[in-house]
Design a protein around this motif. Structure first.
Motif, PDB file in Angstrom:
ATOM      1  N   GLU A   1      30.755  64.486  53.926  1.00 35.45           N
ATOM      2  CA  GLU A   1      31.534  63.907  55.021  1.00 35.45           C
ATOM      3  C   GLU A   1      32.932  63.482  54.584  1.00 35.45           C
ATOM      4  O   GLU A   1      33.780  63.201  55.420  1.00 35.45           O
ATOM      5  CB  GLU A   1      30.783  62.703  55.603  1.00 35.45           C
ATOM      6  N   LYS A   2      33.181  63.432  53.298  1.00 35.09           N
ATOM      7  CA  LYS A   2      34.468  63.010  52.763  1.00 35.09           C
ATOM      8  C   LYS A   2      35.142  64.225  52.126  1.00 35.09           C
ATOM      9  O   LYS A   2      34.504  64.965  51.384  1.00 35.09           O
ATOM     10  CB  LYS A   2      34.256  61.906  51.724  1.00 35.09           C
ATOM     11  N   PRO A   3      36.417  64.454  52.394  1.00 37.58           N
ATOM     12  CA  PRO A   3      37.059  65.657  51.856  1.00 37.58           C
ATOM     13  C   PRO A   3      37.295  65.577  50.357  1.00 37.58           C
ATOM     14  O   PRO A   3      37.286  64.497  49.759  1.00 37.58           O
ATOM     15  CB  PRO A   3      38.394  65.708  52.610  1.00 37.58           C
ATOM     16  N   ARG A   4      37.508  66.746  49.772  1.00 39.96           N
ATOM     17  CA  ARG A   4      37.886  66.860  48.376  1.00 39.96           C
ATOM     18  C   ARG A   4      39.260  67.522  48.280  1.00 39.96           C
ATOM     19  O   ARG A   4      39.561  68.452  49.024  1.00 39.96           O
ATOM     20  CB  ARG A   4      36.887  67.733  47.594  1.00 39.96           C
ATOM     21  N   LEU A   5      40.080  67.062  47.355  1.00 43.34           N
ATOM     22  CA  LEU A   5      41.274  67.785  46.973  1.00 43.34           C
ATOM     23  C   LEU A   5      40.836  68.973  46.120  1.00 43.34           C
ATOM     24  O   LEU A   5      39.938  68.836  45.277  1.00 43.34           O
ATOM     25  CB  LEU A   5      42.220  66.891  46.177  1.00 43.34           C
ATOM     26  N   CYS A   6      41.458  70.122  46.330  1.00 42.30           N
ATOM     27  CA  CYS A   6      41.004  71.300  45.602  1.00 42.30           C
ATOM     28  C   CYS A   6      42.084  72.375  45.600  1.00 42.30           C
ATOM     29  O   CYS A   6      43.131  72.241  46.251  1.00 42.30           O
ATOM     30  CB  CYS A   6      39.722  71.856  46.222  1.00 42.30           C
ATOM     31  N   VAL A   7      41.813  73.434  44.864  1.00 44.21           N
ATOM     32  CA  VAL A   7      42.617  74.643  44.903  1.00 44.21           C
ATOM     33  C   VAL A   7      41.693  75.792  45.285  1.00 44.21           C
ATOM     34  O   VAL A   7      40.646  75.995  44.647  1.00 44.21           O
ATOM     35  CB  VAL A   7      43.293  74.926  43.547  1.00 44.21           C
ATOM     36  N   LEU A   8      42.056  76.515  46.326  1.00 48.07           N
ATOM     37  CA  LEU A   8      41.328  77.698  46.757  1.00 48.07           C
ATOM     38  C   LEU A   8      41.908  78.904  46.020  1.00 48.07           C
ATOM     39  O   LEU A   8      43.118  79.146  46.083  1.00 48.07           O
ATOM     40  CB  LEU A   8      41.478  77.877  48.266  1.00 48.07           C
ATOM     41  N   VAL A   9      41.069  79.648  45.330  1.00 46.75           N
ATOM     42  CA  VAL A   9      41.512  80.820  44.574  1.00 46.75           C
ATOM     43  C   VAL A   9      41.114  82.074  45.333  1.00 46.75           C
ATOM     44  O   VAL A   9      39.929  82.289  45.624  1.00 46.75           O
ATOM     45  CB  VAL A   9      40.912  80.823  43.160  1.00 46.75           C
ATOM     46  N   ILE A  10      42.114  82.904  45.641  1.00 46.83           N
ATOM     47  CA  ILE A  10      41.908  84.107  46.445  1.00 46.83           C
ATOM     48  C   ILE A  10      42.352  85.322  45.646  1.00 46.83           C
ATOM     49  O   ILE A  10      43.460  85.343  45.092  1.00 46.83           O
ATOM     50  CB  ILE A  10      42.700  84.031  47.763  1.00 46.83           C
TER      51      ILE A  10
ATOM     52  N   GLY B   1      41.832  89.686  49.068  1.00 42.14           N
ATOM     53  CA  GLY B   1      41.466  88.695  50.078  1.00 42.14           C
ATOM     54  C   GLY B   1      40.128  88.023  49.841  1.00 42.14           C
ATOM     55  O   GLY B   1      39.764  87.103  50.581  1.00 42.14           O
ATOM     56  N   ALA B   2      39.385  88.466  48.837  1.00 41.07           N
ATOM     57  CA  ALA B   2      38.096  87.839  48.545  1.00 41.07           C
ATOM     58  C   ALA B   2      38.300  86.454  47.945  1.00 41.07           C
ATOM     59  O   ALA B   2      39.200  86.249  47.119  1.00 41.07           O
ATOM     60  CB  ALA B   2      37.294  88.705  47.582  1.00 41.07           C
ATOM     61  N   VAL B   3      37.471  85.525  48.360  1.00 45.79           N
ATOM     62  CA  VAL B   3      37.546  84.165  47.827  1.00 45.79           C
ATOM     63  C   VAL B   3      36.809  84.114  46.498  1.00 45.79           C
ATOM     64  O   VAL B   3      35.607  84.368  46.424  1.00 45.79           O
ATOM     65  CB  VAL B   3      36.950  83.152  48.822  1.00 45.79           C
ATOM     66  N   ALA B   4      37.553  83.795  45.425  1.00 49.25           N
ATOM     67  CA  ALA B   4      36.954  83.692  44.102  1.00 49.25           C
ATOM     68  C   ALA B   4      36.247  82.356  43.914  1.00 49.25           C
ATOM     69  O   ALA B   4      35.346  82.239  43.087  1.00 49.25           O
ATOM     70  CB  ALA B   4      38.016  83.878  43.018  1.00 49.25           C
TER      71      ALA B   4
END
Length: 272
Positions: free
Chosen positions: A92-101, A105-108
């Motif tokens: 319910e609480k967000p996380r700071l993160c880095v999305l690696v793509i 276009g595939a999400v790593a």
């Protein structure tokens, strides 16, 4: 592979969450057009970092999911790897993160921020593991803001697992009365930029730090070579891409590999 071109998106602070997405999409296209294999954004660029002096609209998991999907499509359309500083919901609480793509276009995957700044404790929950990734033959880790500045082991962890470069998405704005630098690692400035040099030298890996462009910013975007010397930095407050070609073969990880300390005290898992 002799060299790889990286782009650090040292771009303007977004006005609001929707603006952050639109700016990110433009930046992905422009970085790819300039020949970059990978583009990295500052911390929480989408939906925007909640700096104490800035009001930011609240966003939900649906907004973030749609934003991530749009950026992933842009990565695929332009054939470029993307490291998007963002947020995500695991509970319910967000996380700071880095999305690696990946460039297709595939999400790593995600690298969550494990070591939060005390200011962030009421706003976010911490992650609980570290990862290394690979794009275009470059193996890399990610240390987000406070992690890279104050916890050397976050960079060492990645370098000991073969990371040739560690990206450091962060966020910093000028505060009233503080020193405003014009030269990288000015002795009159805070310690923060000096840590860029240390993290690279003590681990024999590249270190690439990226911040937003803003007037009087105390840190800028920079890339440091594995010997701890500066490769290139972005002029302070100047919006644009910091582009450079790096040679992964120079990142031997020698000094990180010689570390004989006990990692068991660390909250990081060994997942890779």
């Amino acid at each position: 592979m002799s060299s790889i071109r990286i782009a650090l998106a040292n771009i303007e602070i977004p006005a609001d969450p929707q603006d952050s997405v639109e700016r990110a999409l433009v930046a992905v296209r422009e970085a790819a057009s300039a020949g970059a294999h990978i583009v990295c954004f500052p911390e929480a660029y989408v939906p925007g970092y909640p700096w104490p002096t800035r009001k930011r609209q609240a966003v939900d998991a649906s907004f973030l999911q749609q934003a991530h999907e749009r950026v992933a499509r842009a990565a695929a359309e332009n054939g470029i790897g993307v490291l998007l500083g963002t947020e995500r919901y695991v509970s319910e609480k967000p996380r700071l993160c880095v999305l690696v793509i990946q460039p297709d276009g595939a999400v790593a995957g995600f690298q969550d921020k494990v070591q939060l700044d005390p200011y962030e404790d009421p706003l976010y929950e911490p992650g609980n593991e570290r990862r290394v990734f690979e794009i275009a033959g470059l193996r890399f880790g990610i240390a987000i803001c406070h992690e890279g500045f104050r916890y050397p082991e976050t960079v060492r962890w990645a370098a000991r697992r073969g990371a040739q470069l560690v990206f450091h998405p962060h966020y910093a704005e000028a505060e009233a009365g503080e020193f405003q630098p014009s030269q990288f690692a000015d002795p009159r400035n805070s310690f923060h930029e000096k840590t860029f040099l240390c993290r690279a030298a003590e681990n024999s890996c590249y270190f690439a730090a990226v911040n937003c462009a803003s007037a009087g910013s105390p840190t800028t975007s920079a890339v440091v070579k594995p010997d701890g010397t500066l490769l290139v930095f972005q002029p302070y407050g100047q919006a644009g891409f910091l582009m450079c070609d790096i040679d992964p073969a120079l990142a031997t990880g020698l000094l990180a590999g010689r570390y004989r300390g006990d990692e068991s005290y660390s909250p990081f898992s060994s997942a890779a």
